[in-house]
Design an enzyme around this catalytic site. Structure first.
Site, PDB file in Angstrom:
ATOM      1  N   ASN B 231       0.771  -0.962  -0.081  1.00 27.35           N
ATOM      2  CA  ASN B 231       0.152   0.022  -0.276  1.00 27.35           C
ATOM      3  C   ASN B 231       1.211   1.580  -0.507  1.00 27.35           C
ATOM      4  O   ASN B 231       0.488   1.930  -0.639  1.00 27.35           O
ATOM      5  CB  ASN B 231      -0.824  -0.247   1.115  1.00 27.35           C
ATOM      6  CG  ASN B 231      -2.005  -0.747   0.824  1.00 27.35           C
ATOM      7  OD1 ASN B 231      -2.665  -0.660   0.094  1.00 27.35           O
ATOM      8  ND2 ASN B 231      -2.098  -2.152   1.685  1.00 27.35           N
ATOM      9  N   GLU B 232       2.471   1.052   0.657  1.00 33.15           N
ATOM     10  CA  GLU B 232       3.253   2.082   0.758  1.00 33.15           C
ATOM     11  C   GLU B 232       3.515   3.002  -0.872  1.00 33.15           C
ATOM     12  O   GLU B 232       3.251   3.849  -1.571  1.00 33.15           O
ATOM     13  CB  GLU B 232       3.990   1.948   1.714  1.00 33.15           C
ATOM     14  CG  GLU B 232       5.528   2.813   1.137  1.00 33.15           C
ATOM     15  CD  GLU B 232       6.495   3.334   2.056  1.00 33.15           C
ATOM     16  OE1 GLU B 232       6.610   1.311   3.028  1.00 33.15           O
ATOM     17  OE2 GLU B 232       7.006   3.991   3.517  1.00 33.15           O
ATOM     18  N   ARG B 233       4.087   1.146  -1.938  1.00 29.35           N
ATOM     19  CA  ARG B 233       4.492   2.025  -2.949  1.00 29.35           C
ATOM     20  C   ARG B 233       2.678   2.456  -4.108  1.00 29.35           C
ATOM     21  O   ARG B 233       2.979   3.349  -5.013  1.00 29.35           O
ATOM     22  CB  ARG B 233       4.538   0.171  -3.920  1.00 29.35           C
ATOM     23  CG  ARG B 233       5.904   0.211  -3.236  1.00 29.35           C
ATOM     24  CD  ARG B 233       6.553  -1.177  -3.629  1.00 29.35           C
ATOM     25  NE  ARG B 233       8.092  -0.848  -2.072  1.00 29.35           N
ATOM     26  CZ  ARG B 233       8.279  -1.971  -2.179  1.00 29.35           C
ATOM     27  NH1 ARG B 233       7.221  -3.396  -2.161  1.00 29.35           N
ATOM     28  NH2 ARG B 233       9.318  -2.572  -1.020  1.00 29.35           N
ATOM     29  N   ILE B 236       2.863   6.371  -3.141  1.00 28.49           N
ATOM     30  CA  ILE B 236       3.442   7.745  -3.360  1.00 28.49           C
ATOM     31  C   ILE B 236       3.276   7.156  -5.258  1.00 28.49           C
ATOM     32  O   ILE B 236       3.558   8.576  -5.612  1.00 28.49           O
ATOM     33  CB  ILE B 236       5.122   6.535  -3.191  1.00 28.49           C
ATOM     34  CG1 ILE B 236       4.822   6.132  -1.651  1.00 28.49           C
ATOM     35  CG2 ILE B 236       5.903   7.064  -3.725  1.00 28.49           C
ATOM     36  CD1 ILE B 236       6.415   5.675  -1.173  1.00 28.49           C
TER      37      ILE B 236
END
Lengths: 357, 395
Positions: B231-233, B236
């Protein structure tokens, strides 16, 4: 909003063209034909252009075509690039067809020729060097024009002279084949003399030729995308199977990173090529900008992909028997075709107001 | 299933009951959460309505047009982008109900206690220990974390810690929610290359965490962390930008306004980067269009790679373009910003801060490996850490 995806119709068209190229696009036979000076496979062209109707995608139905758009033609070019297919699709079905469509299509001579091109019965090329950029200088058709792509097999030459744009039967012109760097796209020098059928006056003719070149440059990005995709996929396949130092060479990080970087470029090239095709299809006021962006970017990606393909195949990549050289030659020639990346960036500098010093 | 018309209707009812002009910001956000219009794809009762994710745009457009306050997703990015999807997938009903509402409204800020001085790119090598206290059933945590954005303002943290050093490194990790007000938590600013302290070091000494704040099974923390990291990627890479919306914007404006700075060499490089920035923007837009029609591609991690390189090259070119002015810096004062402010600072700041873009959220080198192995299917490199107990690994 720009539609950057592929429609179901486009996916179906892609599948059809891909299976045709897979069935007939033998690169060893292509190399042999190219060396003999005639790289085209007439049966493949007939299936693609006439039976499948791909030659008439840009032409409205009432003029004898398929009434599709640049988006569909771009998908065809992706597949032709992927198979490094030798066929006059870009020159006849896109550039010459788009030039004719930009003229008064009520004129009988224009309508007749368009219908013939759309049905794939005849091919035509615009008599300008393959390197001509959409906003660059155009040659005077009264003289000898060198580097005209696909002229040797074309039935009709569209010749721009000071007083108008003419359709000249190729049989009535002097066409001298040249030895091309890209074996799959034959070049010739053309001297058309004085005859032919006048299709438009000088200004309208020049505008039509530029419009043809703009569509050609925009869709060439899709050919470059397809070419780059093949180079990446084939390199991934090869390095996954080839063993050195008791490991598949594709497991070495130094190689992995290069292929991952290439994938990133291909993903970006797809977005740029789709944006250009969509802008041309919708006659967007941003078409010139989208085409310049796509050409400035996709040309480099195709060359990079082909160069990586040769390098990461090691020795086999340097051989005549492996098709990598056909892709490298096509990619490098495509980089120059219809305006170099630098030429397109100069156009952009004006379009986006980033002027030179 | 909830459709667009129904969502629009609900949004208008919310606006009618809580007119943005006369409603307190926090009250409006709470009401929006309770109406299920916070993240429409979340379940009912947890700020959503179980609707397709793509329909959030309908709600957002209507609220923006009405001048409704938003929850400033930049400020609460770690909570929204990373903690929330992980809690949703692995939390108990009580945990979800306790944490998601104040997380979404921004009343409670989150941080991420993952990286350690000895475990950055090799995140699974982490050494922070969590030991179960047999009497209370609580977990007692000791260790050190680093590069922790927002730790100085965070109320809660997502934390991974080692619960079994005798297992191979990926298998002995457990995932927790950590209370940042625990007396054993000490946050120290970590001053960075730009002069400011956007990150922190976090020292954990005898921190107590109730077992109810464990997400996923004991020893399954690596799997849970993958949800967070994926989810972080996406967070971003999935931003929507107008043309010249990224770092290319400031340098293009400088070029237009300052003919005195122009040289032919800089012009060529600027045009090349302009093209690359525009193409990356189009690729991001294509990714977004794929998500909307429910065909997410693997391009998310690609976008992060592209932006990292472009931000660095563009900001470097801008420092060079500014020539004598590039020799100056706006302010070295040590500050503790809550947000990364790329556009409010000068070119020198952007140049230095963007160096972090290829390190934070997974280094470029690690992401290239992920693309090569998971997207292209290239063979993995041989590993010598897979079947070795964590305690026996070289450190």
């Amino acid at each position: 909003m720009t539609d950057l995806l592929y429609s179901e119709t486009e996916d179906d068209l892609r599948a059809a063209v891909r299976s045709l190229v897979a069935a007939r696009g033998d690169t060893a036979a292509l190399a042999a034909r190219a060396e003999a000076g005639s790289p085209y496979d007439p049966r493949l062209w007939n299936s693609l252009a006439a039976e499948m109707g791909a030659a008439g995608l840009l032409v409205p139905e009432k003029l004898g075509g398929q009434g599709a758009s640049h988006r569909e033609a771009a998908v065809v070019l992706e597949e032709l690039g992927r198979g490094v297919v030798a066929a006059p699709y870009l020159t006849s079905s896109v550039v010459a067809t788009q030039a004719l469509l930009s003229l008064d299509t009520e004129t009988e001579a224009v309508a007749e020729l368009l219908a013939e091109l759309a049905e794939g019965r005849r091919t035509a090329v615009v008599a300008v060097p393959l390197s001509a950029a959409p906003d660059g200088p155009l040659p005077d058709g009264a003289g000898r024009i060198t580097g005209v792509a696909d002229a040797a097999t074309a039935d009709v030459l569209l010749v721009l002279r000071a007083d108008g744009l003419y359709a000249v039967e190729a049989a009535q012109a002097v066409v001298e084949p040249l030895t091309p760097f890209d074996l799959t796209r034959p070049l010739a020098a053309v001297t058309a003399g004085e005859g032919g059928t006048r299709l438009a006056d000088g200004a309208a003719g020049a505008a039509a030729v530029r419009r043809g070149l703009l569509a050609g440059a925009g869709l060439l990005a899709s050919e470059q995308l397809g070419l780059a995709e093949w180079c990446l996929e084939e390199t991934v396949r090869h390095t996954g199977e080839r063993h050195q130092f008791n490991r598949p060479v594709g497991s070495f990080q130094a190689l992995k990173h290069r292929m991952a970087q290439l994938w990133l470029e291909v993903v970006s090239a797809r977005a740029a090529a789709r944006a250009a095709a969509d802008a041309l299809a919708t006659v967007s006021p941003e078409a010139a900008l989208s085409v310049a962006v796509a050409q400035a970017y996709c040309s480099r990606v195709a060359v990079h992909a082909a160069e990586e393909c040769v390098q990461l195949h090691g020795g086999i990549g340097m051989t005549w028997e492996h098709p990598a050289h056909l892709y490298l030659k096509r990619a490098k020639a495509d980089e120059i075709a219809l305006g170099t990346p630098g030429r397109h960036k100069e156009a952009l500098a004006t379009l986006v107001d980033l002027p030179a010093p | 299933m909830t459709d667009a018309a129904e969502l629009l209707d609900l949004t208008r009812k919310l606006l009618a009951a809580h007119p943005p002009a006369t409603t307190d910001r926090a009250d409006f956000l709470k009401a929006r959460f309770d109406a299920g219009l916070a993240w429409v794809h979340f379940p009912e009762g947890l700020g959503g309505l179980g609707a397709p994710r793509s329909l959030q745009a309908v709600v957002d457009a209507e609220l923006t047009a009405a001048g409704a306050p938003d929850n400033d997703p930049r400020r609460i990015g770690i909570g929204l982008g990373m903690a929330a999807p992980t809690i949703l997938k692995y939390g108990s009903q009580e945990v979800k109900e306790r944490f998601l509402r104040p997380l979404w409204t921004g009343e409670e800020v989150w941080c991420q206690l993952f990286s350690e001085p000895g475990a950055g790119s090799d995140l699974a090598a982490l050494g922070t220990r969590a030991v179960r206290d047999e009497d209370s059933g609580e977990w007692i945590v000791d260790g050190q974390k680093v590069w922790t954005s927002s730790a100085h303002v965070a109320r809660w943290a997502i934390l991974i810690a080692r619960t079994d050093p005798d297992l191979p490194k990926h298998r002995g990790i457990t995932y927790f929610v950590c209370d940042m007000t625990d007396p054993g938590v000490e946050v120290r600013p970590l001053r960075q290359i730009t002069g400011e302290a956007e990150f922190n070091e976090v020292f954990l000494t005898g921190v107590r965490i109730p077992d109810a704040h464990r997400l996923g099974e004991v020893g399954e923390g690596w799997k849970v962390a993958q949800t967070t990291l994926n989810n972080e990627r996406v967070a971003i890479g999935g931003m929507r930008l107008p043309r010249e919306g990224g770092m290319i914007g400031p340098i293009a404006r400088t070029w237009r306004e300052r003919p005195d700075l122009r040289t032919h060499d800089l012009h060529q490089r600027l045009l090349t980067l302009w093209v690359e920035a525009e193409v990356s923007r189009l690729a991001g837009e294509r990714l977004r269009q794929q998500l909307v029609v429910g065909q997410p591609g693997p391009e998310g991690s690609a976008m992060k790679l592209a932006f990292a390189r472009l931000n660095q090259e563009i900001s470097g070119l801008e420092v060079e373009l500014r020539a004598e002015e590039g020799l100056l810096y706006d302010d070295w004062t040590m500050r503790r910003p809550e947000l990364v402010d790329f556009t409010g600072r000068d070119a020198g700041y952007r140049y230095l801060r963007s160096k972090g873009n290829s390190i934070e959220g997974g280094t470029t080198e690690v992401l290239l490996n992920i693309v090569a192995e998971r997207v292209l299917g290239l063979p993995a490199e041989p590993r010598n850490d897979k079947d070795v107990a964590w305690k026996d690994l070289a450190r």
